[in-house]
Design an enzyme around this catalytic site. Sequence first.
Site, PDB file in Angstrom:
ATOM      1  N   PRO A 179       0.778  -1.242   0.000  1.00 35.29           N
ATOM      2  CA  PRO A 179       0.000   0.000   0.000  1.00 35.29           C
ATOM      3  C   PRO A 179       0.815   1.300   0.000  1.00 35.29           C
ATOM      4  O   PRO A 179       0.493   2.221  -0.740  1.00 35.29           O
ATOM      5  CB  PRO A 179      -0.838  -0.098   1.289  1.00 35.29           C
ATOM      6  CG  PRO A 179      -0.895  -1.554   1.612  1.00 35.29           C
ATOM      7  CD  PRO A 179       0.405  -2.124   1.119  1.00 35.29           C
ATOM      8  N   THR A 192       3.157   2.089  -5.347  1.00 33.23           N
ATOM      9  CA  THR A 192       3.277   3.539  -5.520  1.00 33.23           C
ATOM     10  C   THR A 192       3.574   4.133  -4.149  1.00 33.23           C
ATOM     11  O   THR A 192       2.722   4.080  -3.250  1.00 33.23           O
ATOM     12  CB  THR A 192       1.954   4.135  -6.055  1.00 33.23           C
ATOM     13  OG1 THR A 192       1.636   3.487  -7.275  1.00 33.23           O
ATOM     14  CG2 THR A 192       2.098   5.632  -6.279  1.00 33.23           C
ATOM     15  N   LYS A 231       6.035   8.439 -11.999  1.00 30.87           N
ATOM     16  CA  LYS A 231       4.630   8.110 -11.702  1.00 30.87           C
ATOM     17  C   LYS A 231       3.894   9.337 -11.147  1.00 30.87           C
ATOM     18  O   LYS A 231       2.759   9.627 -11.521  1.00 30.87           O
ATOM     19  CB  LYS A 231       4.593   6.946 -10.705  1.00 30.87           C
ATOM     20  CG  LYS A 231       3.275   6.717 -10.028  1.00 30.87           C
ATOM     21  CD  LYS A 231       2.482   5.583 -10.612  1.00 30.87           C
ATOM     22  CE  LYS A 231       1.084   5.556 -10.000  1.00 30.87           C
ATOM     23  NZ  LYS A 231       0.224   4.539 -10.436  1.00 30.87           N
ATOM     24  N   LYS A 283      -4.243   9.866  -3.186  1.00 34.32           N
ATOM     25  CA  LYS A 283      -2.968   9.362  -2.639  1.00 34.32           C
ATOM     26  C   LYS A 283      -1.828   9.777  -3.583  1.00 34.32           C
ATOM     27  O   LYS A 283      -0.811  10.309  -3.156  1.00 34.32           O
ATOM     28  CB  LYS A 283      -3.023   7.827  -2.520  1.00 34.32           C
ATOM     29  CG  LYS A 283      -1.671   7.212  -2.208  1.00 34.32           C
ATOM     30  CD  LYS A 283      -1.619   5.702  -2.386  1.00 34.32           C
ATOM     31  CE  LYS A 283      -0.170   5.225  -2.322  1.00 34.32           C
ATOM     32  NZ  LYS A 283       0.006   3.817  -2.597  1.00 34.32           N
TER      33      LYS A 283
HETATM   34  P1  NAD Z   1      -4.570  -3.413  -1.950  1.00 29.99           P
HETATM   35  O1  NAD Z   1      -4.836  -2.710  -0.682  1.00 29.99           O
HETATM   36  O2  NAD Z   1      -5.684  -4.077  -2.682  1.00 29.99           O
HETATM   37  O3  NAD Z   1      -3.419  -4.525  -1.722  1.00 29.99           O
HETATM   38  C1  NAD Z   1      -2.316  -4.369  -0.878  1.00 29.99           C
HETATM   39  C2  NAD Z   1      -2.020  -5.756  -0.290  1.00 29.99           C
HETATM   40  O4  NAD Z   1      -0.813  -5.673   0.465  1.00 29.99           O
HETATM   41  C3  NAD Z   1      -3.109  -6.243   0.655  1.00 29.99           C
HETATM   42  O5  NAD Z   1      -3.538  -7.527   0.244  1.00 29.99           O
HETATM   43  C4  NAD Z   1      -2.423  -6.269   2.040  1.00 29.99           C
HETATM   44  O6  NAD Z   1      -2.896  -7.308   2.870  1.00 29.99           O
HETATM   45  C5  NAD Z   1      -0.986  -6.498   1.631  1.00 29.99           C
HETATM   46  N1  NAD Z   1      -0.001  -6.086   2.621  1.00 29.99           N
HETATM   47  C6  NAD Z   1       0.061  -4.928   3.328  1.00 29.99           C
HETATM   48  N2  NAD Z   1       1.158  -4.906   4.118  1.00 29.99           N
HETATM   49  C7  NAD Z   1       1.811  -6.091   3.901  1.00 29.99           C
HETATM   50  C8  NAD Z   1       3.008  -6.659   4.398  1.00 29.99           C
HETATM   51  N3  NAD Z   1       3.766  -6.017   5.289  1.00 29.99           N
HETATM   52  N4  NAD Z   1       3.363  -7.888   3.951  1.00 29.99           N
HETATM   53  C9  NAD Z   1       2.606  -8.550   3.043  1.00 29.99           C
HETATM   54  N5  NAD Z   1       1.447  -8.052   2.532  1.00 29.99           N
HETATM   55  C10 NAD Z   1       1.065  -6.849   2.951  1.00 29.99           C
HETATM   56  O7  NAD Z   1      -3.844  -2.340  -2.879  1.00 29.99           O
HETATM   57  P2  NAD Z   1      -3.695  -2.400  -4.482  1.00 29.99           P
HETATM   58  O8  NAD Z   1      -4.854  -1.724  -5.128  1.00 29.99           O
HETATM   59  O9  NAD Z   1      -3.311  -3.768  -4.894  1.00 29.99           O
HETATM   60  O10 NAD Z   1      -2.450  -1.422  -4.671  1.00 29.99           O
HETATM   61  C11 NAD Z   1      -1.125  -1.816  -4.371  1.00 29.99           C
HETATM   62  C12 NAD Z   1      -0.189  -0.705  -4.784  1.00 29.99           C
HETATM   63  O11 NAD Z   1      -0.371  -0.432  -6.178  1.00 29.99           O
HETATM   64  C13 NAD Z   1      -0.445   0.615  -4.048  1.00 29.99           C
HETATM   65  O12 NAD Z   1       0.785   1.211  -3.758  1.00 29.99           O
HETATM   66  C14 NAD Z   1      -1.254   1.414  -5.052  1.00 29.99           C
HETATM   67  O13 NAD Z   1      -1.125   2.814  -4.888  1.00 29.99           O
HETATM   68  C15 NAD Z   1      -0.666   0.948  -6.370  1.00 29.99           C
HETATM   69  N6  NAD Z   1      -1.546   1.056  -7.538  1.00 29.99           N
HETATM   70  C16 NAD Z   1      -2.861   0.711  -7.435  1.00 29.99           C
HETATM   71  C17 NAD Z   1      -3.670   0.835  -8.567  1.00 29.99           C
HETATM   72  C18 NAD Z   1      -5.121   0.443  -8.510  1.00 29.99           C
HETATM   73  O14 NAD Z   1      -5.870   0.779  -9.461  1.00 29.99           O
HETATM   74  N7  NAD Z   1      -5.576  -0.279  -7.480  1.00 29.99           N
HETATM   75  C19 NAD Z   1      -3.137   1.301  -9.783  1.00 29.99           C
HETATM   76  C20 NAD Z   1      -1.779   1.605  -9.854  1.00 29.99           C
HETATM   77  C21 NAD Z   1      -0.983   1.494  -8.712  1.00 29.99           C
END
Ligand code: NAD
Length: 293
Positions: free
Chosen positions: A66, A96, A171, A246
């Site tokens: 996250p 990100t 980004k 964010k």
């Molecule tokens: P999400 O919240 O769905 O997934 C994050 C995962 O990380 C969760 O399953 C959580 O349990 C896990 N997690 C957290 N801390 C952890 C740790 N210490 N060890 C292991 N697992 C851990 O978020 P997402 O939508 O998959 O986004 C992930 C990243 O990608 C973020 O940084 C976000 O900004 C970026 N991003 C997201 C999108 C989007 O459309 N969702 C697009 C581009 C970039």
Amino acid sequence: MATVGFIGLGNMGGPMAKNLLKAGHQVSVFDLVPAACDALAKEGALKAPTARDAITDADYIISMLPAGKHVAETYIGQSGLLEMIGTETCALDCSTIDAETARKVGQAAQKSGVGFMDAPVSGGVAAAAAGTLSFMCGGDAETFEKARQILKDMGKNIFHAGPHGSGQVAKGCNNMLLAIHMLGTAEALAMGAKHNLDPKVLSEIMLASSGRNWSLEVYNPYPGVMDKAPASNDYQPGFMVDLMLKDLRLAMEIADTAGIDNAMGKLAKDLYEKHQEAGHGSLDFSSVQTRLT
Ligand code: NAD
């Protein structure tokens, strides 16, 4: 075939890991949420009880977490992974996060002789599932060449932006610009519609003229103009307002540390903040159109 340790199997990480399995790699997965690991195990991944177990003997480590604090904890916190990563392994953080943390982890990795890159993505959940993400990488050229091999199994465009932190800077620049042209597109469409222009016709005119931009071309924010855009599906995401905000906050840090007066970016952040405060945080970011219609 490579051996991959994948950490963070959320909305983005889950489908990315699945694409690595489809490409024939051996993938060990870890997430704090056991159900997320179970879902990947059904696809053929090996479930690891800890992040350390997931990366044992890995050629590549990929994390999709996250925020910066999770990335720092994972790599350089107490019992962080960095101390056990071999110099042959390539570690890629696709989350990100703030550029400062990406640089800090990158520099610590460099000291330990580990190839590490920040490699955030452009493209949301649909692009993660389709394997069409764009990766913007920050790190040295040798690590980039190694990373390219595995990133191409999850994405379409793979860029080397520069040294550690540069992926996050790229980004931030991209998403700030995206917010600005989405807001501008919404304003132009609302203005025309209030003057009784058909938003579809106005969109065609602007697409063939100098107002052409990505929001207008593939993600039109006005309902009914594009069947597949979130605007035509009650603004279901897509890419949530909360996530755009964010990214805009991270972009503000990037501008501040560079001493740039990003007036347009600041305004975009303020407008998205108001939109979130009005209760629209979980809608698609193109829902800023509803402020005006
Ligand atoms: P999400 O919240 O769905 O997934 C994050 C995962 O990380 C969760 O399953 C959580 O349990 C896990 N997690 C957290 N801390 C952890 C740790 N210490 N060890 C292991 N697992 C851990 O978020 P997402 O939508 O998959 O986004 C992930 C990243 O990608 C973020 O940084 C976000 O900004 C970026 N991003 C997201 C999108 C989007 O459309 N969702 C697009 C581009 C970039």
